[in-house]
Motif scaffolding. Structure first.
Motif, PDB file in Angstrom:
ATOM      1  N   GLY A  74      -2.173   6.082   1.828  1.00  0.00           N
ATOM      2  CA  GLY A  74      -3.079   6.536   0.774  1.00  0.00           C
ATOM      3  C   GLY A  74      -4.372   7.111   1.325  1.00  0.00           C
ATOM      4  O   GLY A  74      -4.502   7.354   2.529  1.00  0.00           O
ATOM      5  N   ASP A  91      -5.800   4.073   6.397  1.00  0.00           N
ATOM      6  CA  ASP A  91      -5.812   2.913   7.278  1.00  0.00           C
ATOM      7  C   ASP A  91      -4.524   2.813   8.077  1.00  0.00           C
ATOM      8  O   ASP A  91      -4.500   2.261   9.172  1.00  0.00           O
ATOM      9  CB  ASP A  91      -6.038   1.615   6.482  1.00  0.00           C
ATOM     10  CG  ASP A  91      -5.016   1.427   5.375  1.00  0.00           C
ATOM     11  OD1 ASP A  91      -4.574   2.428   4.776  1.00  0.00           O
ATOM     12  OD2 ASP A  91      -4.653   0.274   5.102  1.00  0.00           O
ATOM     13  N   GLY A  92      -3.429   3.335   7.532  1.00  0.00           N
ATOM     14  CA  GLY A  92      -2.163   3.273   8.247  1.00  0.00           C
ATOM     15  C   GLY A  92      -1.039   3.672   7.328  1.00  0.00           C
ATOM     16  O   GLY A  92      -1.245   3.943   6.145  1.00  0.00           O
ATOM     17  N   ASP A 146       2.283   2.479   5.501  1.00  0.00           N
ATOM     18  CA  ASP A 146       2.999   1.277   5.073  1.00  0.00           C
ATOM     19  C   ASP A 146       4.449   1.631   4.802  1.00  0.00           C
ATOM     20  O   ASP A 146       4.736   2.625   4.123  1.00  0.00           O
ATOM     21  CB  ASP A 146       2.387   0.706   3.787  1.00  0.00           C
ATOM     22  CG  ASP A 146       0.944   0.286   3.972  1.00  0.00           C
ATOM     23  OD1 ASP A 146       0.615  -0.233   5.057  1.00  0.00           O
ATOM     24  OD2 ASP A 146       0.139   0.480   3.037  1.00  0.00           O
TER      25      ASP A 146
HETATM   26 MG   LIG Z   1      -3.083   2.138   3.180  1.00  0.00          MG
END
Ligand SMILES: [Mg+2]
Ligand SMILES: Nc1ncnc2c1ncn2[C@@H]1O[C@H](COP(=O)(O)OP(=O)(O)O)[C@@H](O)[C@H]1O
Length: 373
Positions: free
Chosen positions: A12, A16-17, A19
């Motif tokens: 998103g 952050d990463g 998923d």
């Molecule tokens: Mg995320």
């Protein structure tokens, strides 16, 4: 077709990463999960692509390939580490990374080439979920409400699901009234808190909201932030980094300091506390604007782990009982990736994935394009 495993891949606006989940439905069951943090270079490249700058097409092409390779290899790792039987996997639903969301102009752009993901994994891939809804006049966002409805709507209890990712979105699920569901992006969730926290402390996010809890919310700055015209706009509406980013925040801080010099000494942690209250307040306002007096508020997304934020929201709506999606066996981290696995399954079953009352589209549409294995 509705048996078997579906892989959902989501990253998103927080960046952050990535998923990843492997899930089956009816009943919903999580079989495997994995989060891959972004390599720093790729993360910076993706963030840079969210705002206009030079040489965008070349940089987008390079990032499209790099992200697809990362996603494909991460899927292979998810399968190998969890000993999943590849022949049981029906399809991958890959959201891709949004690098520009411009519903007013009729487009939203997600990258992470599904052709390359299919090539690396040998699996069919559904991607490009948003544009069909936009072609039908919708915002292309949020798309999770149909999934929230399928999983969370109850016959007796009013429920609202609240996704606290980079942005915050709600799905309002009145008890026993499937045709009354609506939802929209309420504004930023973590995106400004993350950016401010990183600039001031070097930490990519404020673990549990501990730093924000050391600050004092500043009323003048809060009302300045709340004056953004996004909040006065009627829904359907959706938002992203285009509307809420560090430059905009700095401008708001400068503006309040100009108008009141006693605010020159507002501390970094006070600003963090104000950003947290800003997220909480916009969520609270949205919930109070529904005509539901009481019910359950189900929290998901990374922000559900921010205890300070959780309490700030709970304080503003004491008549609502807050719950973590973990209570139904789906930890907050995995809800969105599971939603894109579900949307891919909808695509394979020939079923719609949007809710016109949420996105503003002219009707239900089957979302996503399929790249064969
Ligand atoms: Mg995320
Ligand atoms: N323990 C935690 N405490 C506070 N915030 C958290 C915690 N875990 C995750 N977050 C927040 O959640 C964000 C990621 O949420 P996520 O749902 O993945 O958003 P996105 O869909 O935008 O990627 C992080 O950037 C961080 O701000």
């Amino acid at each position: 077709m509705n048996q078997g495993l579906y892989i959902g891949v989501m990253s998103g606006t927080s960046l952050d990463g990535v998923d990843l989940v492997a899930v089956s439905f009816e009943p919903l069951k999580l079989h495997a999960t994995l989060t891959i943090p972004f390599p720093e270079q790729l993360r910076n490249d993706l963030i840079d692509l969210t705002l206009p700058a030079d040489n965008e097409i070349e940089r987008m092409g390079v990032a499209d390939v790099a992200l697809a390779r990362l996603i494909g290899e991460s899927i292979n790792r998810l399968i190998a580490e969890n000993h999943l039987d590849k022949s049981q996997i029906r399809t991958v639903g890959s959201h891709g990374q949004t690098i520009r969301h411009r519903p007013e102009a009729g487009f939203s752009l997600q990258i992470g080439d599904p052709n390359l993901i299919a090539e690396v994994t040998g699996l069919p891939v559904v991607a490009d979920f948003r544009r069909r809804d936009m072609a039908a006049g919708g915002q292309g966002a949020p798309l999770v409400p149909a999934f929230h409805q399928a999983i969370f709507q109850d016959q007796m209890v009013h429920r609202i699901t609240l996704n606290l990712g980079g942005m915050a979105n709600i799905s309002v699920l009145p008890a026993g009234q499937p045709d009354q569901v609506f939802g929209y992006d309420t504004g930023p969730a973590n995106i400004l808190m993350d950016a401010w926290c990183f600039q001031e402390t070097g930490q990519t996010f404020d673990q549990d909201g501990a730093w924000a809890a050391t600050g004092q919310m500043n009323e003048a700055l809060l009302s300045q932030l709340l004056s953004h015209d996004y909040f006065a706009r009627p829904f359907p509406k959706s938002t992203g980094r285009e509307d809420f980013n560090l430059e905009w925040l700095q401008q708001q801080i400068d503006d309040v300091q100009l108008s009141d010099s006693s605010l020159d000494h507002i501390s970094p942690q006070d600003i963090q506390a104000t950003l947290l209250q800003f997220t909480a307040q916009t969520v609270i306002d949205a919930i109070l604007q529904t005509d539901l007096a009481t019910g359950e508020l189900w929290l998901c997304g990374g922000g559900a782990y921010n205890r300070t934020l959780w309490h700030a929201i709970a304080n503003g709506i004491p008549q609502w009982s807050l719950k973590s999606t973990l209570e139904i066996g789906l930890a907050p981290t995995w809800v969105e990736a599971t939603a894109f696995a579900w949307l891919a399954r909808q695509r394979m079953l020939g079923l719609s994935g949007n809710l016109p009352a949420v996105t503003g589209a002219q009707g239900l549409r089957i979302l996503g394009t399929l790249t064969h294995r």
